[in-house]
Design an enzyme around this catalytic site. Structure first.
Site, PDB file in Angstrom:
ATOM      1  N   GLU A 171       0.871  -1.190   0.000  1.00  0.00           N
ATOM      2  CA  GLU A 171       0.000   0.000   0.000  1.00  0.00           C
ATOM      3  C   GLU A 171       0.898   1.227   0.000  1.00  0.00           C
ATOM      4  OE1 GLU A 171      -3.431   0.198   2.555  1.00  0.00           O
ATOM      5  OE2 GLU A 171      -3.617   2.370   2.252  1.00  0.00           O
ATOM      6  N   ASP A 206       9.632   7.878   0.585  1.00  0.00           N
ATOM      7  CA  ASP A 206       8.982   8.012  -0.709  1.00  0.00           C
ATOM      8  C   ASP A 206       8.952   6.641  -1.392  1.00  0.00           C
ATOM      9  OD1 ASP A 206       8.571   8.556  -3.540  1.00  0.00           O
ATOM     10  OD2 ASP A 206       8.971  10.651  -3.048  1.00  0.00           O
ATOM     11  N   ASP A 231      -2.603  12.221  -2.970  1.00  0.00           N
ATOM     12  CA  ASP A 231      -2.767  13.688  -2.993  1.00  0.00           C
ATOM     13  C   ASP A 231      -3.101  14.130  -4.414  1.00  0.00           C
ATOM     14  OD1 ASP A 231      -1.703  14.499  -0.190  1.00  0.00           O
ATOM     15  OD2 ASP A 231      -0.193  13.125  -0.964  1.00  0.00           O
ATOM     16  N   LYS A 242      -4.327  22.239  -8.205  1.00  0.00           N
ATOM     17  CA  LYS A 242      -3.974  23.351  -9.100  1.00  0.00           C
ATOM     18  C   LYS A 242      -3.126  22.855 -10.262  1.00  0.00           C
ATOM     19  CE  LYS A 242      -3.930  26.851  -5.514  1.00  0.00           C
ATOM     20  NZ  LYS A 242      -3.056  27.510  -4.550  1.00  0.00           N
ATOM     21  N   ASP A 297     -11.213  10.703  -5.130  1.00  0.00           N
ATOM     22  CA  ASP A 297     -12.489  11.430  -5.205  1.00  0.00           C
ATOM     23  C   ASP A 297     -12.312  12.630  -6.143  1.00  0.00           C
ATOM     24  OD1 ASP A 297     -10.749  12.872  -3.647  1.00  0.00           O
ATOM     25  OD2 ASP A 297     -12.246  13.515  -2.188  1.00  0.00           O
TER      26      ASP A 297
HETATM   27  C1  LIG Z   1      -4.393  12.223   0.795  1.00  0.00           C
HETATM   28  S1  LIG Z   1      -3.448  11.146   1.781  1.00  0.00           S
HETATM   29  C2  LIG Z   1      -4.415   9.642   1.766  1.00  0.00           C
HETATM   30  C3  LIG Z   1      -4.071   8.734   2.906  1.00  0.00           C
HETATM   31  C4  LIG Z   1      -4.851   7.419   2.967  1.00  0.00           C
HETATM   32  N1  LIG Z   1      -4.545   6.566   1.828  1.00  0.00           N
HETATM   33  C5  LIG Z   1      -6.337   7.682   3.018  1.00  0.00           C
HETATM   34  O1  LIG Z   1      -7.043   7.364   2.036  1.00  0.00           O
HETATM   35  O2  LIG Z   1      -6.796   8.173   4.065  1.00  0.00           O
HETATM   36  C6  LIG Z   1      -2.109  10.725   0.694  1.00  0.00           C
HETATM   37  C7  LIG Z   1      -0.972  10.025   1.397  1.00  0.00           C
HETATM   38  O3  LIG Z   1      -0.002   9.650   0.422  1.00  0.00           O
HETATM   39  C8  LIG Z   1       1.275   9.872   0.972  1.00  0.00           C
HETATM   40  N2  LIG Z   1       2.247  10.016  -0.124  1.00  0.00           N
HETATM   41  C9  LIG Z   1       2.365  11.031  -0.990  1.00  0.00           C
HETATM   42  N3  LIG Z   1       3.390  10.831  -1.823  1.00  0.00           N
HETATM   43  C10 LIG Z   1       3.926   9.623  -1.486  1.00  0.00           C
HETATM   44  C11 LIG Z   1       5.022   8.866  -1.977  1.00  0.00           C
HETATM   45  N4  LIG Z   1       5.785   9.317  -2.976  1.00  0.00           N
HETATM   46  N5  LIG Z   1       5.288   7.677  -1.396  1.00  0.00           N
HETATM   47  C12 LIG Z   1       4.521   7.212  -0.383  1.00  0.00           C
HETATM   48  N6  LIG Z   1       3.481   7.895   0.133  1.00  0.00           N
HETATM   49  C13 LIG Z   1       3.184   9.092  -0.416  1.00  0.00           C
HETATM   50  C14 LIG Z   1       1.110  11.135   1.822  1.00  0.00           C
HETATM   51  O4  LIG Z   1       2.124  11.279   2.797  1.00  0.00           O
HETATM   52  C15 LIG Z   1      -0.256  10.888   2.429  1.00  0.00           C
HETATM   53  O5  LIG Z   1      -0.181  10.199   3.654  1.00  0.00           O
END
Ligand SMILES: C[S@@+](CC[C@H](N)C(=O)[O-])C[C@H]1O[C@@H](n2cnc3c(N)ncnc32)[C@H](O)[C@@H]1O
Length: 226
Positions: free
Chosen positions: A58, A110, A132, A136, A168
């Site tokens: 995940e 990452d 994420d 924008k 979403d």
């Molecule tokens: C909007 S949150 C969603 C978290 C969770 N999956 C949820 O649905 O509640 C996006 C997550 O992706 C992580 N993330 C962003 N870029 C990432 C990367 N390159 N590698 C691993 N995680 C990443 C962020 O730190 C964040 O915790």
């Protein structure tokens, strides 16, 4: 791949200061359940003391609720979670300990750095839930699910294995579907109108709850490596 050469796809590594319990979780438990970036290529099954035939990843587990649920319900599978978010890391490490889970490992960083170390065709399934969206236009380059990233992920997936994506954000899903057109050897449903059916294996994440509370439509895409 070196840090600094890639555009960060995450916002903050920490949303607020860590409590003492959170700090202790990280310092005591990461050495038990954490993954240190390997120097060479590895088969992800080697990260576990127990032998698992199938490894599920995940990426961006956030607070970890989905990953913990999956690991509890499928003790026969090995789970790897990746996220650079430290508050979520502290939370998931505490949950792994509370549930005494032996089938889950965490990488705090990452995903691109750990993924490039994985042997090809070694992952059974990958979840990327509510990445994420970088709304924008000037931030679109920060979106994780670029053609290059998805192609790389497909190459790490076993034949017949799959990648499950949820968002979403309609614009992001359209962008992902465009990216998929450039990737060979995959199967997926390319019609955005048919992507609102949630796969039964998904439990609700924090961001999904938030989206549903705001009456936003969620899209779920499954990509097969062929
Ligand atoms: C909007 S949150 C969603 C978290 C969770 N999956 C949820 O649905 O509640 C996006 C997550 O992706 C992580 N993330 C962003 N870029 C990432 C990367 N390159 N590698 C691993 N995680 C990443 C962020 O730190 C964040 O915790």
């Amino acid at each position: 791949m070196k840090e600094g050469r890639i555009i960060p796809s995450y916002g903050r590594k920490r949303s607020h200061g860590l409590s003492e319990t959170q700090k202790n979780n990280i310092s005591d438990l990461y050495q038990l359940y954490g993954i240190n970036l390997p120097t060479d290529t590895i088969n992800p099954t080697e990260l576990f003391h127990v032998k698992f035939d199938k490894i599920v990843l995940e990426i961006g587990f956030g607070n970890g609720e989905h990953l913990i649920n999956r690991a509890i319900s499928r003790s026969d599978l090995g789970f790897i979670g990746i996220d650079p978010f430290e508050n979520g890391l502290a939370n998931i490490l505490g949950e792994i300990k509370n549930h005494n889970l032996k089938n889950i490992k965490i990488f705090n960083g990452d995903a691109r750095f750990l993924l490039e170390k994985f042997k090809e065709h070694s992952l059974h399934r990958t979840y990327v839930l509510f990445p994420d969206p970088w709304r924008k236009r000037k931030h679109h380059k920060r979106r994780l699910l670029s053609t290059e990233f998805i192609f790389g992920l497909v190459k790490k997936t076993i034949f017949g294995g799959n990648i499950i994506i949820a968002t979403d954000h309609e614009d992001y899903m359209i962008n992902i579907l465009e990216n998929l057109k450039k990737i060979p050897n995959i199967g997926y449903c390319g019609d955005i109108n048919l992507l609102s059916q949630k796969p039964c294996c998904l439990s609700e994440t924090k961001y999904e709850q938030k989206a549903l509370f705001q009456k936003k439509k969620c899209y779920y895409l499954r990509i097969y490596a062929l």
